[in-house]
Design an enzyme around this catalytic site. Structure first.
Site, PDB file in Angstrom:
ATOM      1  CE  LYS A  76      -0.012   2.747  10.951  1.00 37.73           C
ATOM      2  NZ  LYS A  76       0.039   3.092  12.198  1.00 37.73           N
ATOM      3  CG  ASP A  85      -2.398   0.549  13.162  1.00 35.30           C
ATOM      4  OD1 ASP A  85      -2.211   1.602  13.488  1.00 35.30           O
ATOM      5  OD2 ASP A  85      -3.400   0.651  12.479  1.00 35.30           O
TER       6      ASP A  85
HETATM    7  P1  NDP Z   1      -7.111  -3.655  16.976  1.00 34.93           P
HETATM    8  O1  NDP Z   1      -7.097  -4.179  15.870  1.00 34.93           O
HETATM    9  O2  NDP Z   1      -6.424  -4.096  18.508  1.00 34.93           O
HETATM   10  O3  NDP Z   1      -8.634  -2.995  17.449  1.00 34.93           O
HETATM   11  C1  NDP Z   1      -9.224  -2.354  16.707  1.00 34.93           C
HETATM   12  C2  NDP Z   1     -10.559  -2.026  17.082  1.00 34.93           C
HETATM   13  O4  NDP Z   1     -11.178  -1.117  16.355  1.00 34.93           O
HETATM   14  C3  NDP Z   1     -11.508  -3.297  17.143  1.00 34.93           C
HETATM   15  O5  NDP Z   1     -12.526  -3.266  18.306  1.00 34.93           O
HETATM   16  C4  NDP Z   1     -12.348  -3.129  16.041  1.00 34.93           C
HETATM   17  O6  NDP Z   1     -13.669  -3.646  15.835  1.00 34.93           O
HETATM   18  C5  NDP Z   1     -12.434  -1.628  16.057  1.00 34.93           C
HETATM   19  N1  NDP Z   1     -12.482  -1.244  14.495  1.00 34.93           N
HETATM   20  C6  NDP Z   1     -11.400  -1.398  13.464  1.00 34.93           C
HETATM   21  N2  NDP Z   1     -11.919  -0.989  12.174  1.00 34.93           N
HETATM   22  C7  NDP Z   1     -13.246  -0.487  12.625  1.00 34.93           C
HETATM   23  C8  NDP Z   1     -13.946   0.109  11.563  1.00 34.93           C
HETATM   24  N3  NDP Z   1     -13.744   0.453  10.282  1.00 34.93           N
HETATM   25  N4  NDP Z   1     -15.324   0.653  12.116  1.00 34.93           N
HETATM   26  C9  NDP Z   1     -15.619   0.535  13.563  1.00 34.93           C
HETATM   27  N5  NDP Z   1     -14.666  -0.204  14.463  1.00 34.93           N
HETATM   28  C10 NDP Z   1     -13.680  -0.591  13.779  1.00 34.93           C
HETATM   29  O7  NDP Z   1      -6.544  -2.109  16.899  1.00 34.93           O
HETATM   30  P2  NDP Z   1      -5.629  -1.152  17.834  1.00 34.93           P
HETATM   31  O8  NDP Z   1      -6.411  -1.098  19.194  1.00 34.93           O
HETATM   32  O9  NDP Z   1      -4.265  -1.394  17.871  1.00 34.93           O
HETATM   33  O10 NDP Z   1      -5.881   0.335  16.905  1.00 34.93           O
HETATM   34  C11 NDP Z   1      -7.104   1.146  17.311  1.00 34.93           C
HETATM   35  C12 NDP Z   1      -6.646   2.569  16.758  1.00 34.93           C
HETATM   36  O11 NDP Z   1      -5.582   2.797  17.621  1.00 34.93           O
HETATM   37  C13 NDP Z   1      -6.314   2.511  15.247  1.00 34.93           C
HETATM   38  O12 NDP Z   1      -6.882   3.787  14.662  1.00 34.93           O
HETATM   39  C14 NDP Z   1      -4.773   2.696  15.249  1.00 34.93           C
HETATM   40  O13 NDP Z   1      -4.129   3.125  14.052  1.00 34.93           O
HETATM   41  C15 NDP Z   1      -4.662   3.454  16.315  1.00 34.93           C
HETATM   42  N6  NDP Z   1      -3.189   3.198  16.882  1.00 34.93           N
HETATM   43  C16 NDP Z   1      -2.874   2.006  17.505  1.00 34.93           C
HETATM   44  C17 NDP Z   1      -1.352   1.978  18.134  1.00 34.93           C
HETATM   45  C18 NDP Z   1      -0.946   0.763  18.804  1.00 34.93           C
HETATM   46  O14 NDP Z   1       0.014   0.751  19.352  1.00 34.93           O
HETATM   47  N7  NDP Z   1      -1.342  -0.242  18.583  1.00 34.93           N
HETATM   48  C19 NDP Z   1      -0.716   3.086  18.361  1.00 34.93           C
HETATM   49  C20 NDP Z   1      -1.314   4.303  17.871  1.00 34.93           C
HETATM   50  C21 NDP Z   1      -2.640   4.406  17.381  1.00 34.93           C
HETATM   51  P3  NDP Z   1     -13.611  -5.079  14.971  1.00 34.93           P
HETATM   52  O15 NDP Z   1     -12.958  -6.215  15.633  1.00 34.93           O
HETATM   53  O16 NDP Z   1     -15.029  -5.348  14.538  1.00 34.93           O
HETATM   54  O17 NDP Z   1     -12.916  -4.681  13.567  1.00 34.93           O
HETATM   55  O1  2IT Z   2      -0.030   4.628  14.898  1.00 35.97           O
HETATM   56  C1  2IT Z   2       0.712   4.196  15.563  1.00 35.97           C
HETATM   57  O2  2IT Z   2       1.691   5.038  16.006  1.00 35.97           O
HETATM   58  C2  2IT Z   2       1.259   2.968  15.758  1.00 35.97           C
HETATM   59  N1  2IT Z   2       0.554   2.097  15.180  1.00 35.97           N
HETATM   60  C3  2IT Z   2       2.284   2.263  16.330  1.00 35.97           C
HETATM   61  C4  2IT Z   2       3.720   2.477  15.675  1.00 35.97           C
HETATM   62  C5  2IT Z   2       4.951   1.951  16.369  1.00 35.97           C
HETATM   63  O3  2IT Z   2       5.913   1.777  15.688  1.00 35.97           O
HETATM   64  O4  2IT Z   2       4.859   1.218  17.536  1.00 35.97           O
END
Ligand code: NDP
Ligand code: 2IT
Length: 446
Positions: free
Chosen positions: A126, A166
């Site tokens: 990461k 992420d």
């Molecule tokens: P994005 O940046 O697309 O969206 C993040 C969302 O979460 C936004 O709505 C943001 O709001 C909100 N957010 C972020 N930080 C905070 C906080 N401290 N408190 C409240 N809300 C918060 O990210 P993703 O959708 O990609 O990721 C969301 C989650 O999913 C994370 O935990 C990530 O690790 C996990 N994840 C993502 C993957 C991926 O493929 N993208 C894979 C597996 C897991 P704001 O705009 O106000 O910051």
């Molecule tokens: O938390 C996760 O699994 C991710 N943000 C996606 C990682 C990836 O390599 O696609």
């Protein structure tokens, strides 16, 4: 707490002071694994868990860049190369002001088990930065990404370490990062996943995490003869994972009634249908606005500074960030009749919340199982890049569904209790551990 876990954790805390999220992630895994390791002394003698909790390599670097006013800005850059026993390091990059070493180590640690569960040959890593993309111009984001990659490029490669997105890193950032990597290396390779469709990206990768977490919820419900059809679903976040979870839940007959961001949540009892979701996608991915604007646009309620867990729902999908379901939130969910929690985010439930879910026999799918669809399709993107072939949407989606079913089956295999209850936490931790641990045993003390 089991005194053996306590003892193990005391060493982790002494060796990694101040890294609270990392301590939390290790504790959750150690609680499942230490009893299992006691029954399987080969892992104990080789100190596999102690080794897994120490990153193979940590890279820390300076990221200087010029903002639009010509002022010099300095951020921190990180890549944690956690474990490469079963494949090259693989995992996302997070750009968010809360990023620090402890946060990235927790995420890298979780990634090792998650990637193992996908059935694909990927190690865990990461990275990221405390850079905040919010309020920055496209040019500023580009200059930052170019500077970040100007150091990172020497540490990564398609057979070494393959970053992805992420929080704060989506298609736009992956594009700028890839462009700079290609320029520095003079090489067009699958060094990042989540790439654009026309330059090596896989269909369904943007959708994969949200879709996967929804498929996992459906699998969990199926064990009780139930399904998502007709269910009221509370979703947090409004980014990549939240958007595609909303899309899939709706397609499967559920009704999503909430979305949020760090400022608050909206409650739409009529449901966030396809048309409204398209509007959210435009708002969040292009205009980069706030979710409160949804309330104004569609005339629904907005709750400033609150989380959606106070709303009555059957299923909860925390899709924003770590520790966003605290004990009080979990109590509210249970009290309101929530039967299933499928975690799109990484470690969104605090330990007290998890304990309550398990006590109340909720179908609780921890992030490392439920959100593994994202990295799984990243693995499929790597496969397609190696073959220089593109699979169709249907082909990738079918594979994603198969993988989520397999992850569920692994959790069931290692997590089913004598009374029939499936403890998905234990199932995911033990199921993810065995493959990595056996590979480490085979490869000697390295
Ligand atoms: P994005 O940046 O697309 O969206 C993040 C969302 O979460 C936004 O709505 C943001 O709001 C909100 N957010 C972020 N930080 C905070 C906080 N401290 N408190 C409240 N809300 C918060 O990210 P993703 O959708 O990609 O990721 C969301 C989650 O999913 C994370 O935990 C990530 O690790 C996990 N994840 C993502 C993957 C991926 O493929 N993208 C894979 C597996 C897991 P704001 O705009 O106000 O910051
Ligand atoms: O938390 C996760 O699994 C991710 N943000 C996606 C990682 C990836 O390599 O696609």
């Amino acid at each position: 707490m089991d005194p053996r876990v306590e003892k193990f954790l005391a060493v982790i805390k002494a060796k990694n002071p101040g890294e609270n999220e990392f301590h939390q992630a290790v504790m959750e895994v150690a609680e499942s694994l230490i009893p299992f390791i006691e029954e399987n002394p080969k892992y104990k003698h080789a100190k596999i868990l102690e080794r897994i909790a120490e990153p193979e390599r940590v890279i820390l670097f300076r990221v200087p860049w010029l903002d639009d006013k010509g002022e010099v800005q300095i951020n921190k850059g990180y890549r944690i190369e956690m474990n490469s026993a079963i494949g090259p390091y693989k995992g996302g990059l997070r750009f968010h002001p809360t990023v620090n070493l402890g946060v990235l180590k927790f995420l890298a640690f979780e990634q090792v088990f998650k990637n193992s569960l996908t059935t694909l040959p990927m190690g865990g890593g990461k990275g990221g930065s405390d850079f905040d993309p919010k309020g920055k111009s496209d040019n500023e984001v580009m200059r930052f990404c170019q500077s970040f990659m100007s150091e990172l490029f020497r540490h990564i490669g398609p057979d070494t370490d393959i970053p992805a997105g992420d929080i704060g890193v989506g298609g736009r950032e992956i594009g700028y990062l890839f462009g700079q990597y290609k320029r520095l290396r003079n090489e067009f390779t699958g060094v990042l996943t989540g790439k654009g469709r026309n330059w090596g990206g896989s269909l369904i990768r943007p959708e994969a995490t949200g879709y996967g977490a929804t498929y996992f919820a459906e699998e969990m419900l199926k064990t009780r003869g139930d399904s998502l059809k007709g269910k009221i679903v509370a979703i947090s976040g409004s980014g990549n994972v939240a958007q595609y979870a909303t899309e899939k839940v709706t397609q499967m007959g559920g009704k999503v009634v909430t979305l949020s961001d760090s400022a608050g949540y909206i409650y739409d009892p009529a449901g966030i249908d396809e048309k409204k979701l398209n509007w959210v996608m435009e708002l969040k991915n292009i205009k980069r606005g706030r979710i409160s604007e949804y309330a104004e646009k569609f005339g629904v309620e907005y709750f400033e500074g609150k989380r959606p867990w106070e709303v009555k729902c059957d299923v909860a999908m925390p899709n924003a960030t770590q520790n966003e379901i605290e004990e009080e939130d979990a109590k509210m969910l249970v009290k309101n009749g929530c039967v299933c929690v499928s975690e799109g985010a990484n470690m969104p439930s605090t330990p007290a919340a998890v304990t309550l879910f398990l006590e109340k026999k909720i179908l609780y799918g921890p992030g490392k199982a439920a959100n593994a669809g994202g990295v799984a399709v990243s693995g499929l993107e790597m496969t397609q890049n190696s073959m220089r072939l593109n699979w169709t949407r249907e082909e990738v989606d079918t594979r994603l569904q198969m993988i989520m079913k397999e992850i569920h089956a692994t959790c069931e295999k290692y997590g089913r209790k004598e009374n029939g209850f499936i403890n998905y936490v234990e199932g995911a931790n033990i199921g993810g551990f065995i493959k990595v641990a056996d590979a480490m045993l085979d490869q000697g003390v390295v």
